[in-house]
Design an enzyme around this catalytic site. Structure first.
Site, PDB file in Angstrom:
ATOM      1  CG  ASP A 121      -2.402  -2.454   4.190  1.00 16.24           C
ATOM      2  OD1 ASP A 121      -2.400  -1.290   3.753  1.00 16.24           O
ATOM      3  OD2 ASP A 121      -3.344  -3.251   4.007  1.00 16.24           O
ATOM      4  CD  GLU A 158      -0.697   0.571   0.579  1.00 20.00           C
ATOM      5  OE1 GLU A 158      -0.463  -0.317  -0.242  1.00 20.00           O
ATOM      6  OE2 GLU A 158      -1.789   0.696   1.166  1.00 20.00           O
ATOM      7  CG  ASP A 177      -6.325  -5.804   5.901  1.00 15.53           C
ATOM      8  OD1 ASP A 177      -6.530  -4.645   5.512  1.00 15.53           O
ATOM      9  OD2 ASP A 177      -7.217  -6.658   6.042  1.00 15.53           O
TER      10      ASP A 177
END
Length: 186
Positions: free
Chosen positions: A17, A76, A149
């Site tokens: 992420d 992502e 996260d």
């Protein structure tokens, strides 16, 4: 960083992420019928300038790839909302992580935030808290992964494992071919 132990057969996946200040990550093993939590955490950059932070992200991702002998990386995809400036910064952090994987010849896959949320919570608009709790349940962890996260990094790895178990339908884009062509030694 913990010492790597011998793990049973299976693909080692690194979910990332990306963020300039905090990049969350999760390392899992995907074997037939099972996902196993290996490690998770966050890269907290502290360099005084953007280039220094990008170098820190690149170096830490490189270390993770080496330490855990990662087979595939899932990131992502960029999400552009109203703040274009934030999107550019996140894009740079993604590029630093992608470069680390590409230099090693590790296949890279990308998923939208909605795809990740759908895979983990069965709802494409799940909250951070829902993702953390579902990741905790998936791996039978005693507490939710922190920071959020890191939970997102694990969720991205879970999404990738689920998508790779099903024949691709155009939802993930792999750059494995180009990475292997650029770095044929892997």
């Amino acid at each position: 960083m913990p010492q790597m132990r011998e793990f049973e057969a299976g693909r080692i996946l690194l979910g990332i992420d990306p963020g300039l200040r905090i990049t969350g990550y999760g390392v899992i093993r995907c074997s037939p019928g099972a996902l196993t939590h290996i490690h998770h955490g966050a890269i907290r950059t502290n360099a005084p300038d953007r280039p220094g932070r990008l170098v820190q992200i690149h170096n830490c991702i490189s270390d993770l790839l080496h330490t855990w002998n990662v087979d595939e990386v899932a990131l992502e995809k960029q999400f552009v909302a109203l703040n274009a400036s934030s999107a550019f910064v996140i894009g740079e952090a993604r590029a630093a992580a992608m470069l680390a994987a590409a230099r090693r010849g590790t296949p890279i896959f990308e998923y939208t935030p909605a795809e990740v949320k759908q895979s983990v919570t069965s709802y494409g608009r799940g909250s951070k808290q829902q993702i953390q709790e579902m990741v905790r349940l998936q791996f039978a962890l005693t507490t939710v992964p922190e920071p959020p996260d890191a939970a997102d990094g694990l969720a991205i790895a879970i999404c990738h494992a689920a998508r790779r178990a099903i024949p691709p339908q155009g939802t993930a884009r792999a750059s494995a071919t180009s990475a292997r062509a650029a770095f044929p030694g892997r």
